[in-house]
Scaffold this motif. Structure first.
Motif, PDB file in Angstrom:
ATOM      1  N   ARG A  34      11.901  13.748  -7.691  1.00  0.00           N
ATOM      2  CA  ARG A  34      11.857  12.561  -8.534  1.00  0.00           C
ATOM      3  C   ARG A  34      10.513  11.834  -8.477  1.00  0.00           C
ATOM      4  O   ARG A  34      10.333  10.825  -9.137  1.00  0.00           O
ATOM      5  N   GLY A  35       9.596  12.327  -7.676  1.00  0.00           N
ATOM      6  CA  GLY A  35       8.280  11.713  -7.630  1.00  0.00           C
ATOM      7  C   GLY A  35       8.256  10.359  -6.983  1.00  0.00           C
ATOM      8  O   GLY A  35       7.621   9.427  -7.483  1.00  0.00           O
ATOM      9  N   CYS A  36       8.929  10.205  -5.840  1.00  0.00           N
ATOM     10  CA  CYS A  36       9.020   8.903  -5.180  1.00  0.00           C
ATOM     11  C   CYS A  36       7.675   8.466  -4.626  1.00  0.00           C
ATOM     12  O   CYS A  36       6.861   9.289  -4.184  1.00  0.00           O
ATOM     13  N   ASN A  37       7.458   7.152  -4.620  1.00  0.00           N
ATOM     14  CA  ASN A  37       6.319   6.612  -3.891  1.00  0.00           C
ATOM     15  C   ASN A  37       6.385   7.088  -2.445  1.00  0.00           C
ATOM     16  O   ASN A  37       7.461   7.117  -1.838  1.00  0.00           O
ATOM     17  N   GLY A  38       5.230   7.452  -1.896  1.00  0.00           N
ATOM     18  CA  GLY A  38       5.167   7.811  -0.487  1.00  0.00           C
ATOM     19  C   GLY A  38       5.671   9.191  -0.134  1.00  0.00           C
ATOM     20  O   GLY A  38       5.689   9.552   1.040  1.00  0.00           O
ATOM     21  N   CYS A  39       6.067  10.006  -1.119  1.00  0.00           N
ATOM     22  CA  CYS A  39       6.597  11.335  -0.816  1.00  0.00           C
ATOM     23  C   CYS A  39       5.433  12.304  -0.629  1.00  0.00           C
ATOM     24  O   CYS A  39       4.880  12.837  -1.597  1.00  0.00           O
ATOM     25  N   ALA A  40       5.058  12.524   0.617  1.00  0.00           N
ATOM     26  CA  ALA A  40       3.892  13.362   0.914  1.00  0.00           C
ATOM     27  C   ALA A  40       4.066  14.774   0.380  1.00  0.00           C
ATOM     28  O   ALA A  40       3.134  15.359  -0.184  1.00  0.00           O
ATOM     29  N   ILE A  41       5.236  15.341   0.522  1.00  0.00           N
ATOM     30  CA  ILE A  41       5.427  16.733   0.126  1.00  0.00           C
ATOM     31  C   ILE A  41       5.315  16.905  -1.388  1.00  0.00           C
ATOM     32  O   ILE A  41       4.729  17.865  -1.875  1.00  0.00           O
ATOM     33  N   PHE A  42       5.824  15.941  -2.158  1.00  0.00           N
ATOM     34  CA  PHE A  42       5.777  16.081  -3.612  1.00  0.00           C
ATOM     35  C   PHE A  42       4.361  15.896  -4.148  1.00  0.00           C
ATOM     36  O   PHE A  42       3.893  16.641  -4.994  1.00  0.00           O
ATOM     37  N   TRP A  43       3.669  14.905  -3.646  1.00  0.00           N
ATOM     38  CA  TRP A  43       2.370  14.557  -4.234  1.00  0.00           C
ATOM     39  C   TRP A  43       1.206  15.375  -3.685  1.00  0.00           C
ATOM     40  O   TRP A  43       0.112  15.361  -4.256  1.00  0.00           O
ATOM     41  N   HIS A  44       1.429  16.158  -2.605  1.00  0.00           N
ATOM     42  CA  HIS A  44       0.301  16.868  -2.001  1.00  0.00           C
ATOM     43  C   HIS A  44       0.520  18.372  -1.833  1.00  0.00           C
ATOM     44  O   HIS A  44      -0.452  19.116  -1.765  1.00  0.00           O
ATOM     45  N   ASP A  45       1.766  18.822  -1.764  1.00  0.00           N
ATOM     46  CA  ASP A  45       2.000  20.257  -1.564  1.00  0.00           C
ATOM     47  C   ASP A  45       1.706  21.013  -2.858  1.00  0.00           C
ATOM     48  O   ASP A  45       2.202  20.647  -3.928  1.00  0.00           O
ATOM     49  N   SER A  55       0.805  -1.224   0.000  1.00  0.00           N
ATOM     50  CA  SER A  55       0.000   0.000   0.000  1.00  0.00           C
ATOM     51  C   SER A  55       0.837   1.272   0.000  1.00  0.00           C
ATOM     52  O   SER A  55       0.361   2.332  -0.396  1.00  0.00           O
ATOM     53  N   LEU A  56       2.098   1.167   0.439  1.00  0.00           N
ATOM     54  CA  LEU A  56       2.958   2.355   0.454  1.00  0.00           C
ATOM     55  C   LEU A  56       3.439   2.742  -0.941  1.00  0.00           C
ATOM     56  O   LEU A  56       3.911   3.860  -1.141  1.00  0.00           O
ATOM     57  N   PHE A  57       3.332   1.833  -1.889  1.00  0.00           N
ATOM     58  CA  PHE A  57       3.736   2.143  -3.264  1.00  0.00           C
ATOM     59  C   PHE A  57       2.541   2.790  -3.975  1.00  0.00           C
ATOM     60  O   PHE A  57       1.904   2.211  -4.844  1.00  0.00           O
ATOM     61  N   ASP A  58       2.263   4.041  -3.579  1.00  0.00           N
ATOM     62  CA  ASP A  58       1.017   4.694  -3.995  1.00  0.00           C
ATOM     63  C   ASP A  58       1.021   5.174  -5.438  1.00  0.00           C
ATOM     64  O   ASP A  58      -0.018   5.594  -5.948  1.00  0.00           O
ATOM     65  N   GLN A  59       2.159   5.133  -6.117  1.00  0.00           N
ATOM     66  CA  GLN A  59       2.222   5.592  -7.512  1.00  0.00           C
ATOM     67  C   GLN A  59       2.469   4.439  -8.485  1.00  0.00           C
ATOM     68  O   GLN A  59       2.784   4.662  -9.649  1.00  0.00           O
ATOM     69  N   GLU A  60       2.344   3.211  -7.993  1.00  0.00           N
ATOM     70  CA  GLU A  60       2.677   2.050  -8.813  1.00  0.00           C
ATOM     71  C   GLU A  60       1.450   1.199  -9.112  1.00  0.00           C
ATOM     72  O   GLU A  60       0.474   1.183  -8.346  1.00  0.00           O
ATOM     73  N   ASN A  61       1.524   0.463 -10.206  1.00  0.00           N
ATOM     74  CA  ASN A  61       0.586  -0.618 -10.466  1.00  0.00           C
ATOM     75  C   ASN A  61       1.098  -1.826  -9.691  1.00  0.00           C
ATOM     76  O   ASN A  61       2.142  -2.398 -10.023  1.00  0.00           O
ATOM     77  N   ILE A  62       0.390  -2.198  -8.646  1.00  0.00           N
ATOM     78  CA  ILE A  62       0.900  -3.207  -7.722  1.00  0.00           C
ATOM     79  C   ILE A  62       1.102  -4.555  -8.406  1.00  0.00           C
ATOM     80  O   ILE A  62       2.086  -5.261  -8.149  1.00  0.00           O
TER      81      ILE A  62
END
Length: 553
Positions: free
Chosen positions: A508-519, A422-429
């Motif tokens: 770099r748009g890492c999975n789980g990076c709150a600041i990148f995906w929400h700020d 679930s932490l890989f929020d930007q991936e096709n699991i």
């Protein structure tokens, strides 16, 4: 005589059973290994039983195994040969690497079905030597590191039917490969048995011997530094003074950089070098994995499109492996000064081994930790089979045994952490589960001192100078800066990108990076990333500057 392969093979070192499996997983066509008593690797961790298991594992995966029997035999070694030969005959390796002519004849007489390879220790440097060994029954010759590219081309032309093997990557000896006696003299450790103390990489000081017999250290300071120039004269070259460079720490006049022929790999593939050999049986599993996947991809990409092949992406990957800096070594002929590190002998990189996947389940990944992890670290998962990386920023770590969460994980107790899918929020699991497997290697960025960052910059410039695209003026400027950084060293470590994930972002748009995906500040960056491959830095392209001008990275 075994036929030559249609494609060049990637030959990786296997210093242990674990590393053998990693090499196979990450794309080696063949591996080489040996037991401590019968090869030139006293630090090899292979037992004879593990050799059997390793050969069986490699063959099950369609890979070849070459066993090293390249000892220089003494009388005491001869009684061991019958059992060794009988054992390896039963497991059927794809080749036996031999240096000693007596051992060569013994194996030829007692195991004629085995393919015989001539070790680099035999000092094969010319086509006439290759021709000699071919006539004795050898199917492959490992060429000495000192063979330059022009010589290699002539050997290939004059000896078209025998397989040739050449080193393309790994540590370099400051003298003729394997012939140094410095370690024996300084530490009573045989350099030619894989037991070298690396005396050439120690630092040395100049001392003065006074007339009364006392010896004093010559202390250099800002006041007297410009008064001295240290020179060395060889007795048969009187008047030819060679400089010895020393600073406040001493001198590293013998410290060779590491061999890396990736920038010239296309030349080796073009003329048909049959086996491309990577040195490093004493190196880590991380070294084996990253080096193998870089050369695997480079080789495959060249065969697919040789006209448009470029080494740049693969060199970038190799830069994440600890090294002493890279050099083309003898490729162009004699060694140049850029092949040595005079200021800094340490092996390092701006990345380090974070761990490996021990188990994959329907719930997530179990990761064996190899270096300290702290909240905000970005883990880079390196799936076998491509140069793609999967990035995930973790703010806490779940202990797989206790289920407790921690901000810091230390590697001393060999911990296992659990990473849920679930932490890989930007991936096709589903796709991710197909890519990742047990023993997948994981790395992370490493904070370095200012001197270490300056060393990496100098190493990169030296590589460009060797390739004819760099500036000697810039090289000297960066060298002076490194010397100043070493002198002012305070031990402070500087991260490559923000480590915490709250005071900035690596972009770099890492999975789980709150600041990148929400700020909101990264809204434009998120739009741009959708057009790029994950992990690709924004500042690589000038066209990104306008988009990222309002974003702190």
């Amino acid at each position: 005589m075994a036929p030559r392969p249609q494609r060049s093979e990637l030959l990786m070192p296997a210093g242990s059973l674990e590393k053998l499996k990693i090499a196979v997983l990450y794309g080696a066509d063949a591996v080489y290994l040996g037991t401590p008593d019968m090869s030139l690797r006293t630090k090899s961790s292979f037992t004879l039983e593990e050799v059997v298991e390793g050969v069986q594992f490699a063959h099950a995966h369609g890979k070849r195994v070459y066993l090293t029997l390249n000892l220089f035999s003494h009388n005491k070694d001869i009684p061991k040969l019958p059992l060794f030969i009988e054992t390896i005959k039963a497991i059927k390796p794809d080749g036996v690497i031999i240096a000693d002519p007596g051992v060569f004849q013994y194996v030829k007489d007692n195991a004629p079905e085995l393919e015989l390879h001539i070790s680099t220790q035999a000092n094969v440097c010319s086509w006439i030597s290759v021709d000699f060994w071919q006539k004795q029954g050898a199917s492959l010759c490992v060429l000495a590191r000192e063979v330059n590219y022009q010589e290699l081309c002539e050997i290939r032309e004059k000896c078209p039917d025998i397989k040739l093997e050449a080193f393309v990557h790994g540590a370099m000896c400051m003298t003729y490969s394997g012939r140094c006696l410095l370690s024996n003299f300084m530490a009573e450790r045989g350099a030619n048995q894989g037991n070298c103390a690396n005396s050439c990489r120690w630092h040395y000081k100049v001392h003065m011997k006074l007339k009364d017999g006392t010896v004093k250290e010559l202390n250099l300071s800002e006041e007297n530094l410009e008064l001295f120039e240290f020179m060395m004269e060889e007795e048969c070259r009187q008047g030819e003074l060679m400089p010895i460079e020393e600073d406040e720490r001493g001198s590293y006049i013998l410290n060779s950089k590491d061999l890396c022929l990736m920038p010239k790999l296309d030349d080796y593939l073009r003329i048909g070098v049959d086996s491309l050999k990577v040195e490093g049986r004493n190196k880590s599993a991380y070294y084996v994995a990253v080096t193998a996947r870089a050369y695997r991809q480079a080789i495959d990409d060249w065969y697919q499109d040789p006209d448009n092949w470029s080494p740049d992406n693969y060199m970038e990957e190799l830069s994440t492996v600890p090294s002493r800096g890279y050099t083309l070594a003898f490729h162009n002929g004699r060694l140049e000064n850029h092949a040595h590190n005079y200021e800094h002998t340490k092996t390092f990189a701006d990345y380090e081994y974070a761990g490996y996947i021990e188990k994959v389940t329907a719930e997530g990944l179990y990761v064996a930790v190899k270096n300290r992890l702290q909240a905000g670290d970005v883990l880079e998962l390196l799936p076998p089979g491509s140069l793609d990386t999967i990035l995930i920023r973790l703010y806490e770590f779940i202990d797989a045994k206790s289920k407790q969460t921690h901000d810091v994980i230390n590697a001393g107790q060999k911990p296992i952490i659990f990473i849920p899918w679930s932490l890989f929020d930007q991936e096709n699991i589903v796709s991710l589960q197909q890519k990742l497997c047990e023993q997948t290697i994981i790395r992370k960025e490493k904070s370095l001192t200012q001197a270490e960052w300056d060393r990496l910059k100098l190493d990169a410039t030296a590589q460009r100078v060797e390739l004819g695209t760099g500036s000697n003026t810039l090289y000297q400027k960066q060298r002076n800066k490194l010397q100043a950084s070493i002198f002012e060293e305070n031990g402070e470590r500087i991260p490559k990108t923000p480590r915490i994930g709250t005071d900035g972002c690596c972009g770099r748009g890492c999975n789980g990076c709150a600041i990148f995906w929400h700020d909101p500040i990264y809204e434009k960056a998120r739009t741009l990333l959708a057009q790029k491959k994950q992990g690709e830095m924004f500042d690589r392209d000038m066209k990104d500057e306008a988009v990222m001008s309002d974003v702190k990275v």
